[in-house]
Write a protein that holds these residues in place. Structure first.
Motif, PDB file in Angstrom:
ATOM      1  N   PRO A  12       0.808  -1.223   0.000  1.00 33.40           N
ATOM      2  CA  PRO A  12       0.000   0.000   0.000  1.00 33.40           C
ATOM      3  C   PRO A  12       0.841   1.273   0.000  1.00 33.40           C
ATOM      4  N   ILE A  13       2.135   1.157   0.281  1.00 31.27           N
ATOM      5  CA  ILE A  13       3.003   2.338   0.341  1.00 31.27           C
ATOM      6  C   ILE A  13       4.150   2.259  -0.668  1.00 31.27           C
ATOM      7  N   GLY A  14       3.953   1.471  -1.703  1.00 27.96           N
ATOM      8  CA  GLY A  14       4.944   1.427  -2.765  1.00 27.96           C
ATOM      9  C   GLY A  14       5.511   0.046  -3.003  1.00 27.96           C
ATOM     10  N   THR A  15       6.301  -0.029  -4.040  1.00 30.18           N
ATOM     11  CA  THR A  15       6.902  -1.290  -4.441  1.00 30.18           C
ATOM     12  C   THR A  15       8.057  -1.658  -3.523  1.00 30.18           C
ATOM     13  N   ILE A  16       8.106  -2.916  -3.164  1.00 29.52           N
ATOM     14  CA  ILE A  16       9.201  -3.466  -2.366  1.00 29.52           C
ATOM     15  C   ILE A  16       9.913  -4.491  -3.240  1.00 29.52           C
ATOM     16  N   ILE A  17      11.222  -4.403  -3.272  1.00 26.15           N
ATOM     17  CA  ILE A  17      12.017  -5.397  -3.983  1.00 26.15           C
ATOM     18  C   ILE A  17      12.744  -6.245  -2.949  1.00 26.15           C
ATOM     19  N   ILE A  18      12.600  -7.543  -3.085  1.00 24.18           N
ATOM     20  CA  ILE A  18      13.215  -8.483  -2.157  1.00 24.18           C
ATOM     21  C   ILE A  18      14.304  -9.232  -2.913  1.00 24.18           C
ATOM     22  N   SER A  19      15.486  -9.266  -2.354  1.00 26.89           N
ATOM     23  CA  SER A  19      16.603 -10.000  -2.950  1.00 26.89           C
ATOM     24  C   SER A  19      16.990 -11.129  -2.014  1.00 26.89           C
ATOM     25  N   ALA A  20      17.375 -12.266  -2.618  1.00 26.19           N
ATOM     26  CA  ALA A  20      17.713 -13.435  -1.814  1.00 26.19           C
ATOM     27  C   ALA A  20      18.634 -14.368  -2.573  1.00 26.19           C
ATOM     28  N   THR A  21      19.322 -15.173  -1.816  1.00 20.72           N
ATOM     29  CA  THR A  21      19.985 -16.340  -2.381  1.00 20.72           C
ATOM     30  C   THR A  21      18.930 -17.455  -2.351  1.00 20.72           C
ATOM     31  N   ALA A  22      19.290 -18.638  -2.729  1.00 21.90           N
ATOM     32  CA  ALA A  22      18.345 -19.750  -2.658  1.00 21.90           C
ATOM     33  C   ALA A  22      17.973 -20.065  -1.210  1.00 21.90           C
ATOM     34  N   ALA A  23      18.836 -19.659  -0.277  1.00 23.93           N
ATOM     35  CA  ALA A  23      18.647 -20.044   1.122  1.00 23.93           C
ATOM     36  C   ALA A  23      18.109 -18.952   2.038  1.00 23.93           C
ATOM     37  N   ALA A  24      18.347 -17.665   1.724  1.00 23.55           N
ATOM     38  CA  ALA A  24      18.012 -16.615   2.692  1.00 23.55           C
ATOM     39  C   ALA A  24      17.792 -15.266   2.019  1.00 23.55           C
ATOM     40  N   LEU A  25      16.950 -14.448   2.648  1.00 18.65           N
ATOM     41  CA  LEU A  25      16.741 -13.072   2.182  1.00 18.65           C
ATOM     42  C   LEU A  25      17.967 -12.248   2.537  1.00 18.65           C
ATOM     43  N   ILE A  26      18.369 -11.372   1.603  1.00 15.01           N
ATOM     44  CA  ILE A  26      19.493 -10.491   1.895  1.00 15.01           C
ATOM     45  C   ILE A  26      19.076  -9.022   1.906  1.00 15.01           C
ATOM     46  N   SER A  27      17.947  -8.697   1.272  1.00 16.71           N
ATOM     47  CA  SER A  27      17.453  -7.324   1.369  1.00 16.71           C
ATOM     48  C   SER A  27      15.961  -7.274   1.092  1.00 16.71           C
ATOM     49  N   VAL A  28      15.321  -6.322   1.753  1.00 16.84           N
ATOM     50  CA  VAL A  28      13.907  -5.995   1.556  1.00 16.84           C
ATOM     51  C   VAL A  28      13.870  -4.479   1.572  1.00 16.84           C
ATOM     52  N   LEU A  29      13.720  -3.874   0.394  1.00 14.60           N
ATOM     53  CA  LEU A  29      13.853  -2.422   0.267  1.00 14.60           C
ATOM     54  C   LEU A  29      12.727  -1.829  -0.567  1.00 14.60           C
ATOM     55  N   PHE A  30      12.327  -0.621  -0.219  1.00 18.50           N
ATOM     56  CA  PHE A  30      11.386   0.104  -1.053  1.00 18.50           C
ATOM     57  C   PHE A  30      12.120   0.593  -2.295  1.00 18.50           C
ATOM     58  N   THR A  31      11.424   0.611  -3.411  1.00 17.94           N
ATOM     59  CA  THR A  31      11.997   1.087  -4.658  1.00 17.94           C
ATOM     60  C   THR A  31      10.969   1.956  -5.373  1.00 17.94           C
ATOM     61  N   GLU A  32      11.447   2.842  -6.194  1.00 21.54           N
ATOM     62  CA  GLU A  32      10.547   3.670  -6.994  1.00 21.54           C
ATOM     63  C   GLU A  32      10.200   2.979  -8.314  1.00 21.54           C
ATOM     64  N   GLU A  33      10.821   1.824  -8.551  1.00 25.15           N
ATOM     65  CA  GLU A  33      10.517   1.053  -9.758  1.00 25.15           C
ATOM     66  C   GLU A  33       9.083   0.540  -9.707  1.00 25.15           C
ATOM     67  N   ALA A  34       8.498   0.382 -10.871  1.00 23.48           N
ATOM     68  CA  ALA A  34       7.196  -0.262 -10.944  1.00 23.48           C
ATOM     69  C   ALA A  34       7.405  -1.753 -10.675  1.00 23.48           C
ATOM     70  N   PRO A  35       6.443  -2.394 -10.041  1.00 25.46           N
ATOM     71  CA  PRO A  35       6.609  -3.829  -9.789  1.00 25.46           C
ATOM     72  C   PRO A  35       6.695  -4.591 -11.111  1.00 25.46           C
ATOM     73  N   GLN A  36       7.472  -5.640 -11.105  1.00 27.96           N
ATOM     74  CA  GLN A  36       7.601  -6.492 -12.270  1.00 27.96           C
ATOM     75  C   GLN A  36       6.969  -7.842 -11.951  1.00 27.96           C
ATOM     76  N   VAL A  37       6.700  -8.601 -12.983  1.00 29.18           N
ATOM     77  CA  VAL A  37       6.131  -9.929 -12.800  1.00 29.18           C
ATOM     78  C   VAL A  37       7.214 -10.828 -12.203  1.00 29.18           C
ATOM     79  N   ASN A  38       6.871 -11.519 -11.133  1.00 36.78           N
ATOM     80  CA  ASN A  38       7.819 -12.397 -10.473  1.00 36.78           C
ATOM     81  C   ASN A  38       7.935 -13.719 -11.220  1.00 36.78           C
ATOM     82  N   SER A  39       9.121 -14.267 -11.203  1.00 35.73           N
ATOM     83  CA  SER A  39       9.376 -15.573 -11.807  1.00 35.73           C
ATOM     84  C   SER A  39       8.526 -16.627 -11.103  1.00 35.73           C
TER      85      SER A  39
END
Length: 165
Positions: A12-39
């Motif tokens: 509700p407050i913007g796009t969040i981009i989550i980055s991870a390895t196969a095992a663990a999250l390494i970042s959860v950050l707000f971005t000004e990018e438009a959301p993209q379709v997830n794999s």
């Protein structure tokens, strides 16, 4: 190094981009990018992260249970771990956080570590405020910090924002 995977979450407050390895999250950050379709073949930790963010924003989750890898210094990791102990819907001042860590003289170092937290929401740095009750220092923008604190207050059913937890 493990390959990096990313997923987008429309909050509700913007796009969040989550980055991870196969095992663990390494970042959860707000971005000004438009959301993209997830794999469709995201690692389980990213799928779980998306689900838990959905639950948080719908008011059905107060804590996160996800594998994390933040890669900070020993001091930063100590500060970030302490963030996870701030209860949902409550706040803590930088001074109080420094005191809990056993060194009130480290208040600036605590603030610096808090500002380098790459796992926004998961490690709830938005719950840390200035000693005077002011909303200060949030990588996701202060308006989002205010929204998050108000969201948690509404979920808890409290009638006013209690900045001093």
């Amino acid at each position: 190094m493990d390959p990096l995977h990313q997923a987008y979450f429309s909050s509700p407050i913007g796009t969040i981009i989550i980055s991870a390895t196969a095992a663990a999250l390494i970042s959860v950050l707000f971005t000004e990018e438009a959301p993209q379709v997830n794999s469709p073949d995201l690692p389980v930790c990213l799928q779980d992260g998306l689900q838990q963010l959905t639950e948080y924003f719908s008011g059905n989750r107060k804590t996160f249970d996800l594998p994390l890898h933040s890669g900070g210094t020993a001091f930063q990791e100590t500060v970030w771990q302490q963030l996870s102990h701030i209860p949902f819907g409550q706040t803590l001042s930088y001074y109080s956080l420094s005191s809990q860590l056993g060194n009130v003289a480290a208040i600036r170092a605590v603030g610096s570590a808090n500002g380098k937290n790459q796992l926004l929401l998961i490690r709830p740095c938005h719950r840390v405020i200035g000693s005077n009750g002011q909303l200060v220092g949030y990588a996701g923008s202060l308006w989002r910090k205010k929204w998050l604190l108000e969201h948690e207050r509404k979920v808890m059913g409290t009638h006013q924002l209690n900045l001093f937890g």
